[in-house]
Scaffold this active site. Structure first.
Site, PDB file in Angstrom:
ATOM      1  N   CYS A 111       0.857  -1.193   0.000  1.00  0.00           N
ATOM      2  CA  CYS A 111       0.000   0.000   0.000  1.00  0.00           C
ATOM      3  C   CYS A 111       0.886   1.233   0.000  1.00  0.00           C
ATOM      4  CB  CYS A 111      -0.874  -0.016   1.253  1.00  0.00           C
ATOM      5  SG  CYS A 111      -1.913   1.453   1.447  1.00  0.00           S
ATOM      6  N   HIS A 153      -9.116  -3.469  -1.966  1.00  0.00           N
ATOM      7  CA  HIS A 153      -8.111  -2.703  -1.228  1.00  0.00           C
ATOM      8  C   HIS A 153      -8.488  -1.208  -1.210  1.00  0.00           C
ATOM      9  CE1 HIS A 153      -3.713  -1.842  -0.202  1.00  0.00           C
ATOM     10  NE2 HIS A 153      -4.202  -0.647  -0.476  1.00  0.00           N
ATOM     11  N   GLU A 154      -8.858  -0.688  -2.384  1.00  0.00           N
ATOM     12  CA  GLU A 154      -9.174   0.752  -2.482  1.00  0.00           C
ATOM     13  C   GLU A 154     -10.468   1.088  -1.740  1.00  0.00           C
ATOM     14  OE1 GLU A 154      -6.909   2.713  -3.415  1.00  0.00           O
ATOM     15  OE2 GLU A 154      -5.680   1.059  -4.121  1.00  0.00           O
ATOM     16  N   HIS A 157     -10.069   1.548   1.879  1.00  0.00           N
ATOM     17  CA  HIS A 157      -9.564   2.879   2.259  1.00  0.00           C
ATOM     18  C   HIS A 157     -10.711   3.855   2.516  1.00  0.00           C
ATOM     19  CE1 HIS A 157      -5.234   2.750   2.021  1.00  0.00           C
ATOM     20  NE2 HIS A 157      -5.235   2.235   0.807  1.00  0.00           N
TER      21      HIS A 157
HETATM   22 ZN    ZN Z   1      -3.609   1.291  -0.069  1.00  0.00          ZN
END
Ligand code: ZN
Length: 196
Positions: A111, A153-154, A157
């Protein structure tokens, strides 16, 4: 313009980001921000960048997996990860659903907000995402393989989550040691050696 990327420990990375209205999305400010996020992601370089990573608590992320990034990855590893090049696009206000044939797969990921580290992270192999695009139009994305991993993953966030919340913590590794010991090794072997 390259925007500074914030690192783990920054409070914004732990906040629930707010949704954008279609009208806001079409504003000059957001359109400019999209361009800056694209440049910042390419400059990093990375395959995804979420607004909280540049300090903005907005439900917006940009994604792009360029063919040139695959030069450093073997054909075997690309196939294993089901990693294919994907064009630049913007994902706004996403809602994520696991696909019906849900299968959890594990790979090392990193990341931009945790530079220099990697860990083994279980993720769904395929997902369906309902979101808005860069013009504020509704869109459904059916993704599988590495692209599904990038999306998860995004989108994490935007909910204040980082991969370290989902990783097998015993697999957490510096880039140097990941390259030296774990990169390219079958995941089953990695897990048994690390006891995770
Ligand atoms: Zn990330």
């Amino acid at each position: 313009m390259l925007l500074p990327i914030v690192h783990a420990g920054e409070p914004v990375l732990r906040q629930q980001a707010r949704a954008l209205s279609p009208r806001e999305i079409r504003s000059k400010e957001i359109q400019k921000l999209i361009e800056h996020m694209r440049e910042t992601m390419r400059g990093a370089p990375g395959v995804g960048l979420a607004a909280p990573q540049i300090g903005l608590s907005l439900q917006m992320t940009v994604i792009e997996d360029r063919k040139e990034y695959h030069k450093e990855v073997s054909a075997e590893q690309l196939a294993l990860r089901e990693r294919r090049a994907g064009p630049f696009h913007v994902v706004i206000n996403p809602r994520i659903r696991s696909a019906e044939d849900d299968q959890v797969i594990e790979f090392f990921e990193g990341c931009l907000s945790l530079p220099g580290f990697f860990a083994l992270v279980p993720r769904s192999r395929s997902v369906r995402v309902e979101c808005l695009d860069h013009r504020g139009h509704s869109k459904t994305i059916d993704a599988s393989g590495w692209y599904a991993r990038i999306l998860q993953h995004e989108i994490d966030h935007l909910r204040g989550n980082l991969y370290i919340d989902r990783m097998h913590s015993r697999s957490f590794s510096s880039r140097e040691n990941w390259e030296k010991f774990w990169k390219g090794k079958p995941i089953g072997e990695v897990r048994s050696e690390l006891g995770c």
